[in-house]
Motif scaffolding. Sequence first.
Motif, PDB file in Angstrom:
ATOM      1  N   GLU A   1       0.833 -59.088 -36.744  1.00 18.18           N
ATOM      2  CA  GLU A   1       0.492 -59.453 -35.372  1.00 18.18           C
ATOM      3  C   GLU A   1      -0.950 -59.951 -35.318  1.00 18.18           C
ATOM      4  OE1 GLU A   1       3.615 -56.551 -32.971  1.00 18.18           O
ATOM      5  OE2 GLU A   1       1.477 -56.322 -32.601  1.00 18.18           O
ATOM      6  N   LEU A   2      -1.165 -60.925 -34.442  1.00 19.87           N
ATOM      7  CA  LEU A   2      -2.459 -61.591 -34.403  1.00 19.87           C
ATOM      8  C   LEU A   2      -3.114 -61.453 -33.033  1.00 19.87           C
ATOM      9  CD1 LEU A   2      -1.559 -64.904 -36.266  1.00 19.87           C
ATOM     10  CD2 LEU A   2      -2.038 -62.641 -37.190  1.00 19.87           C
ATOM     11  N   PRO A   3      -3.990 -60.468 -32.853  1.00 21.13           N
ATOM     12  CA  PRO A   3      -4.721 -60.391 -31.599  1.00 21.13           C
ATOM     13  C   PRO A   3      -5.624 -61.604 -31.417  1.00 21.13           C
ATOM     14  CG  PRO A   3      -5.684 -58.918 -33.226  1.00 21.13           C
ATOM     15  CD  PRO A   3      -4.389 -59.425 -33.801  1.00 21.13           C
ATOM     16  N   ARG A   4      -5.947 -61.903 -30.169  1.00 23.32           N
ATOM     17  CA  ARG A   4      -6.995 -62.894 -29.872  1.00 23.32           C
ATOM     18  C   ARG A   4      -8.314 -62.165 -30.020  1.00 23.32           C
ATOM     19  NH1 ARG A   4     -10.475 -65.479 -29.922  1.00 23.32           N
ATOM     20  NH2 ARG A   4     -11.284 -67.063 -28.529  1.00 23.32           N
ATOM     21  N   ASP A   5      -8.968 -62.378 -31.179  1.00 18.69           N
ATOM     22  CA  ASP A   5     -10.205 -61.648 -31.426  1.00 18.69           C
ATOM     23  C   ASP A   5     -11.184 -62.547 -32.188  1.00 18.69           C
ATOM     24  OD1 ASP A   5     -12.073 -59.564 -31.504  1.00 18.69           O
ATOM     25  OD2 ASP A   5     -10.655 -58.064 -32.141  1.00 18.69           O
ATOM     26  N   THR A   6     -11.777 -62.068 -33.224  1.00 16.64           N
ATOM     27  CA  THR A   6     -12.927 -62.643 -33.956  1.00 16.64           C
ATOM     28  C   THR A   6     -14.246 -62.329 -33.275  1.00 16.64           C
ATOM     29  OG1 THR A   6     -12.617 -64.862 -32.977  1.00 16.64           O
ATOM     30  CG2 THR A   6     -11.692 -64.503 -35.166  1.00 16.64           C
ATOM     31  N   GLN A   7     -14.283 -61.241 -32.514  1.00 17.08           N
ATOM     32  CA  GLN A   7     -15.548 -60.702 -31.999  1.00 17.08           C
ATOM     33  C   GLN A   7     -16.378 -61.744 -31.259  1.00 17.08           C
ATOM     34  OE1 GLN A   7     -16.058 -59.049 -36.128  1.00 17.08           O
ATOM     35  NE2 GLN A   7     -16.785 -57.244 -35.020  1.00 17.08           N
ATOM     36  N   GLY A   8     -15.741 -62.423 -30.330  1.00 17.04           N
ATOM     37  CA  GLY A   8     -16.430 -63.448 -29.555  1.00 17.04           C
ATOM     38  C   GLY A   8     -16.237 -64.848 -30.115  1.00 17.04           C
ATOM     39  N   GLY A   9     -15.645 -64.974 -31.293  1.00 15.62           N
ATOM     40  CA  GLY A   9     -15.367 -66.278 -31.894  1.00 15.62           C
ATOM     41  C   GLY A   9     -14.090 -66.899 -31.341  1.00 15.62           C
ATOM     42  N   ALA A  10     -13.613 -67.956 -32.004  1.00 20.86           N
ATOM     43  CA  ALA A  10     -12.555 -68.794 -31.442  1.00 20.86           C
ATOM     44  C   ALA A  10     -11.148 -68.433 -31.905  1.00 20.86           C
ATOM     45  CB  ALA A  10     -12.822 -70.252 -31.811  1.00 20.86           C
ATOM     46  N   GLY A  11     -11.012 -67.434 -32.812  1.00 17.94           N
ATOM     47  CA  GLY A  11      -9.722 -67.259 -33.480  1.00 17.94           C
ATOM     48  C   GLY A  11      -9.042 -65.919 -33.283  1.00 17.94           C
ATOM     49  N   HIS A  12      -8.451 -65.433 -34.363  1.00 15.30           N
ATOM     50  CA  HIS A  12      -7.626 -64.232 -34.352  1.00 15.30           C
ATOM     51  C   HIS A  12      -8.235 -63.111 -35.182  1.00 15.30           C
ATOM     52  CE1 HIS A  12      -4.410 -67.399 -33.718  1.00 15.30           C
ATOM     53  NE2 HIS A  12      -4.187 -66.597 -32.715  1.00 15.30           N
ATOM     54  N   GLY A  13      -7.826 -61.907 -34.891  1.00 13.40           N
ATOM     55  CA  GLY A  13      -7.883 -60.784 -35.808  1.00 13.40           C
ATOM     56  C   GLY A  13      -6.490 -60.584 -36.366  1.00 13.40           C
ATOM     57  N   SER A  14      -6.251 -59.432 -36.980  1.00 16.03           N
ATOM     58  CA  SER A  14      -4.934 -59.238 -37.593  1.00 16.03           C
ATOM     59  C   SER A  14      -4.549 -57.771 -37.715  1.00 16.03           C
ATOM     60  CB  SER A  14      -4.901 -59.880 -38.985  1.00 16.03           C
ATOM     61  OG  SER A  14      -6.036 -59.511 -39.745  1.00 16.03           O
ATOM     62  N   LEU A  15      -3.232 -57.564 -37.705  1.00 12.73           N
ATOM     63  CA  LEU A  15      -2.626 -56.264 -37.998  1.00 12.73           C
ATOM     64  C   LEU A  15      -1.417 -56.532 -38.883  1.00 12.73           C
ATOM     65  CD1 LEU A  15      -2.241 -53.179 -37.546  1.00 12.73           C
ATOM     66  CD2 LEU A  15      -0.778 -53.769 -35.606  1.00 12.73           C
ATOM     67  N   ILE A  16      -1.453 -56.017 -40.093  1.00 13.07           N
ATOM     68  CA  ILE A  16      -0.371 -56.238 -41.058  1.00 13.07           C
ATOM     69  C   ILE A  16       0.152 -54.883 -41.513  1.00 13.07           C
ATOM     70  CG2 ILE A  16       0.231 -57.207 -43.321  1.00 13.07           C
ATOM     71  CD1 ILE A  16      -2.077 -59.217 -42.943  1.00 13.07           C
ATOM     72  N   VAL A  17       1.461 -54.695 -41.436  1.00 16.35           N
ATOM     73  CA  VAL A  17       2.065 -53.422 -41.837  1.00 16.35           C
ATOM     74  C   VAL A  17       3.052 -53.655 -42.987  1.00 16.35           C
ATOM     75  CG1 VAL A  17       3.423 -51.435 -41.089  1.00 16.35           C
ATOM     76  CG2 VAL A  17       1.829 -52.537 -39.486  1.00 16.35           C
ATOM     77  N   PHE A  18       2.786 -52.994 -44.100  1.00 16.18           N
ATOM     78  CA  PHE A  18       3.710 -52.970 -45.233  1.00 16.18           C
ATOM     79  C   PHE A  18       4.601 -51.740 -45.131  1.00 16.18           C
ATOM     80  CE2 PHE A  18      -0.246 -54.816 -46.887  1.00 16.18           C
ATOM     81  CZ  PHE A  18       0.186 -55.937 -47.573  1.00 16.18           C
ATOM     82  N   GLY A  19       5.864 -51.892 -45.466  1.00 17.88           N
ATOM     83  CA  GLY A  19       6.742 -50.737 -45.568  1.00 17.88           C
ATOM     84  C   GLY A  19       7.098 -50.470 -47.017  1.00 17.88           C
ATOM     85  N   ALA A  20       7.187 -49.181 -47.381  1.00 20.18           N
ATOM     86  CA  ALA A  20       7.542 -48.814 -48.749  1.00 20.18           C
ATOM     87  C   ALA A  20       8.335 -47.514 -48.726  1.00 20.18           C
ATOM     88  CB  ALA A  20       6.288 -48.646 -49.604  1.00 20.18           C
ATOM     89  N   GLU A  21       9.161 -47.330 -49.732  1.00 18.37           N
ATOM     90  CA  GLU A  21       9.889 -46.059 -49.826  1.00 18.37           C
ATOM     91  C   GLU A  21       9.014 -44.986 -50.444  1.00 18.37           C
ATOM     92  OE1 GLU A  21      14.035 -46.522 -51.139  1.00 18.37           O
ATOM     93  OE2 GLU A  21      13.813 -48.680 -50.771  1.00 18.37           O
ATOM     94  N   ASP A  22       7.993 -45.437 -51.153  1.00 13.13           N
ATOM     95  CA  ASP A  22       7.115 -44.497 -51.842  1.00 13.13           C
ATOM     96  C   ASP A  22       5.664 -44.755 -51.445  1.00 13.13           C
ATOM     97  OD1 ASP A  22       7.406 -42.636 -54.548  1.00 13.13           O
ATOM     98  OD2 ASP A  22       5.412 -43.552 -54.241  1.00 13.13           O
ATOM     99  N   VAL A  23       4.934 -43.679 -51.165  1.00 13.48           N
ATOM    100  CA  VAL A  23       3.567 -43.846 -50.665  1.00 13.48           C
ATOM    101  C   VAL A  23       2.658 -44.533 -51.681  1.00 13.48           C
ATOM    102  CG1 VAL A  23       2.831 -41.522 -51.354  1.00 13.48           C
ATOM    103  CG2 VAL A  23       1.645 -42.704 -49.479  1.00 13.48           C
ATOM    104  N   SER A  24       2.924 -44.354 -52.960  1.00 20.56           N
ATOM    105  CA  SER A  24       2.056 -44.983 -53.959  1.00 20.56           C
ATOM    106  C   SER A  24       2.192 -46.509 -53.906  1.00 20.56           C
ATOM    107  CB  SER A  24       2.366 -44.460 -55.359  1.00 20.56           C
ATOM    108  OG  SER A  24       3.689 -44.802 -55.708  1.00 20.56           O
ATOM    109  N   ASP A  25       3.383 -47.001 -53.577  1.00 21.53           N
ATOM    110  CA  ASP A  25       3.554 -48.447 -53.415  1.00 21.53           C
ATOM    111  C   ASP A  25       2.797 -48.953 -52.188  1.00 21.53           C
ATOM    112  OD1 ASP A  25       5.232 -48.867 -55.638  1.00 21.53           O
ATOM    113  OD2 ASP A  25       6.978 -48.165 -54.512  1.00 21.53           O
ATOM    114  N   ALA A  26       2.885 -48.197 -51.104  1.00 24.89           N
ATOM    115  CA  ALA A  26       2.180 -48.598 -49.883  1.00 24.89           C
ATOM    116  C   ALA A  26       0.675 -48.651 -50.130  1.00 24.89           C
ATOM    117  CB  ALA A  26       2.500 -47.630 -48.742  1.00 24.89           C
ATOM    118  N   ARG A  27       0.164 -47.621 -50.809  1.00 29.01           N
ATOM    119  CA  ARG A  27      -1.267 -47.578 -51.102  1.00 29.01           C
ATOM    120  C   ARG A  27      -1.680 -48.745 -51.989  1.00 29.01           C
ATOM    121  NH1 ARG A  27      -5.563 -44.008 -51.035  1.00 29.01           N
ATOM    122  NH2 ARG A  27      -4.243 -42.456 -50.025  1.00 29.01           N
ATOM    123  N   ARG A  28      -0.849 -49.030 -52.978  1.00 31.23           N
ATOM    124  CA  ARG A  28      -1.163 -50.121 -53.902  1.00 31.23           C
ATOM    125  C   ARG A  28      -1.205 -51.461 -53.160  1.00 31.23           C
ATOM    126  NH1 ARG A  28      -4.149 -51.556 -57.274  1.00 31.23           N
ATOM    127  NH2 ARG A  28      -3.530 -53.158 -58.738  1.00 31.23           N
TER     128      ARG A  28
END
Lengths: 237, 237, 237
Positions: free
Chosen positions: C79-106
Amino acid sequence: PTVAACAASGLTEFVGVCEFGNTQGLVIANLDQAIHEIMGFDKKYRSLGIIGARTGAGPQIMAADEAIKATNTEILKVELPRDTQGGAGHGSLIVFGAEDVSDARRAVEVTLDNLPKFFGDVYANDMGHLELQYTARASKCLTTVFGAPEGKAFGLILGAPAVIGMLMIDAAVKSADVDVLDYGSPAHGTSFSNEVFITVSGDSGAVRQAIIAGREVGKPLLAAWGQDCPSAHIPYI
Amino acid sequence: PTVAACAASGLTEFVGVCEFGNTQGLVIANLDQAIHEIMGFDKKYRSLGIIGARTGAGPQIMAADEAIKATNTEILKVELPRDTQGGAGHGSLIVFGAEDVSDARRAVEVTLDNLPKFFGDVYANDMGHLELQYTARASKCLTTVFGAPEGKAFGLILGAPAVIGMLMIDAAVKSADVDVLDYGSPAHGTSFSNEVFITVSGDSGAVRQAIIAGREVGKPLLAAWGQDCPSAHIPYI
Amino acid sequence: PTVAACAASGLTEFVGVCEFGNTQGLVIANLDQAIHEIMGFDKKYRSLGIIGARTGAGPQIMAADEAIKATNTEILKVELPRDTQGGAGHGSLIVFGAEDVSDARRAVEVTLDNLPKFFGDVYANDMGHLELQYTARASKCLTTVFGAPEGKAFGLILGAPAVIGMLMIDAAVKSADVDVLDYGSPAHGTSFSNEVFITVSGDSGAVRQAIIAGREVGKPLLAAWGQDCPSAHIPYI
């Protein structure tokens, strides 16, 4: 506010400003019919109370909820611009409707009076902000905005940037038996703000416990870039 | 603009920049067919004139409306990012289409030339901004963006943060017999900006009177946090 | 990050921060079922890896695409918020899913490790930014976000403010035989950001050529207000 405040105070519609969130409150005794029509307001509410801010939506909504409890008014509009003056969140526009101008004015006054309290669990630095809100008894403003069950305990757990909110909401629901009402994320239930939040309802103690759990995990995350994140006022939860 | 302006002026597509709103104007003589297709532009407009800004939409739209009157071009696109470089409003992207590149270039030049005038009734401080616009005779850019009746007087009355706009629009319509075309608010007809505005049409004198009434009530409200709100240029209304 | 980083590093969920874009990476070993449900995540992904930033979406998406190649994870949310701390673009939120926590961490670690590289062709000043991205082989993050054909060369050509992007994308497609996948503009495919971009696919050499053509035309335009626009890191394309 010196010279300028004098100018505004000459307007009968001006109620006041609050330094928290750069909030302003106004009243309109007899809204013009043309505005009633384009905005779709019920014409029986001939008087409006209006609260607006560059920074903050939750605190203003919570304070307006107190005003709804204390006055004979209704919520006609709650809109959340993408603002916070370069920050990650929202500003706000809240419109109360009343049949009598004195009720509208009272709603705005009660909102401005209660506003500082609800900035007490806002924690902010240059990287983002955390917001926690709690009431033992939700009223019609929270029902309108968040679908909160009226008369029950209500909580908001919010972190910005959104990554921080993700951990806060998970920690919150793990810590206590609460009902999750809804969530917000950059593309869901926000105005593209860089936030993740949940709203919760349930037993008063459980709601408080969930909020506190979210807050405690959020603080070190918001400080992780190296800046502390003090409260904007005096924590109340 | 010294070293850098030299670099840009080496590009045949570069028309110029304007300090007001950090606006830039470009021209593309023969737009690539692939861009025509993805953006859905009619291919008979092989040349584009392009105006864009970080800050301001109303002034650029008003200036583009003058350009439409003066040139053989059409408006292909007007889009309003949520911008203003940390402020409460919009930036802008305006695309003119033309069959001939000289027309496209002329449209951009006329827009840049007229732009300073339309910042004359923009009043801003750290808290927000007011914007008032007036023309005796709306043309196709205002028709496209706001549904303004072509050839008639048109006015824009806008306040940011949104709370201020609420009182300005009420004062405006109470002061004169104008037709309200539409309104904007954070969740209606804006890109989640912290603004409330109306657009009005009607008799030239009435439109001006409505605008002036909105402006006079907006100024003390925007100054109510203690900062004066000077015009960005020379007031023209 | 000194005192504060210590506090965050006490949380098992904290993976790290990156100075580029004010990015943070977290991991949740066992996401609460209530969050699974409201966000609509498949429950087989009991572990999440989470990346979020105030500034930048493209660099984080490119780095996450490398992480998808290197780990046993899936993309659950971008998901891409309208952000960049006063700039013209986006920030970001990226979520990975994994069956094992070590994969998610990696996945989070690989993203943070690759992030600085993908800020190499971001060029910014107070007026806006240019962003160019290239990979010889797109993976599932780019497929999810931009519809990029998996395993083929992929490029992003982006300019902000939007006016600059218009010329960059035209120059890019004119310079090489590439397939245009999609475009973004303030009102199309962005979160009302002040950007225009295209995504392209095709032969590796052609994609690089298109990107370079866009970049070369964008730089003088972004500098046209008088400020140079240096790379945020080390150019890699």
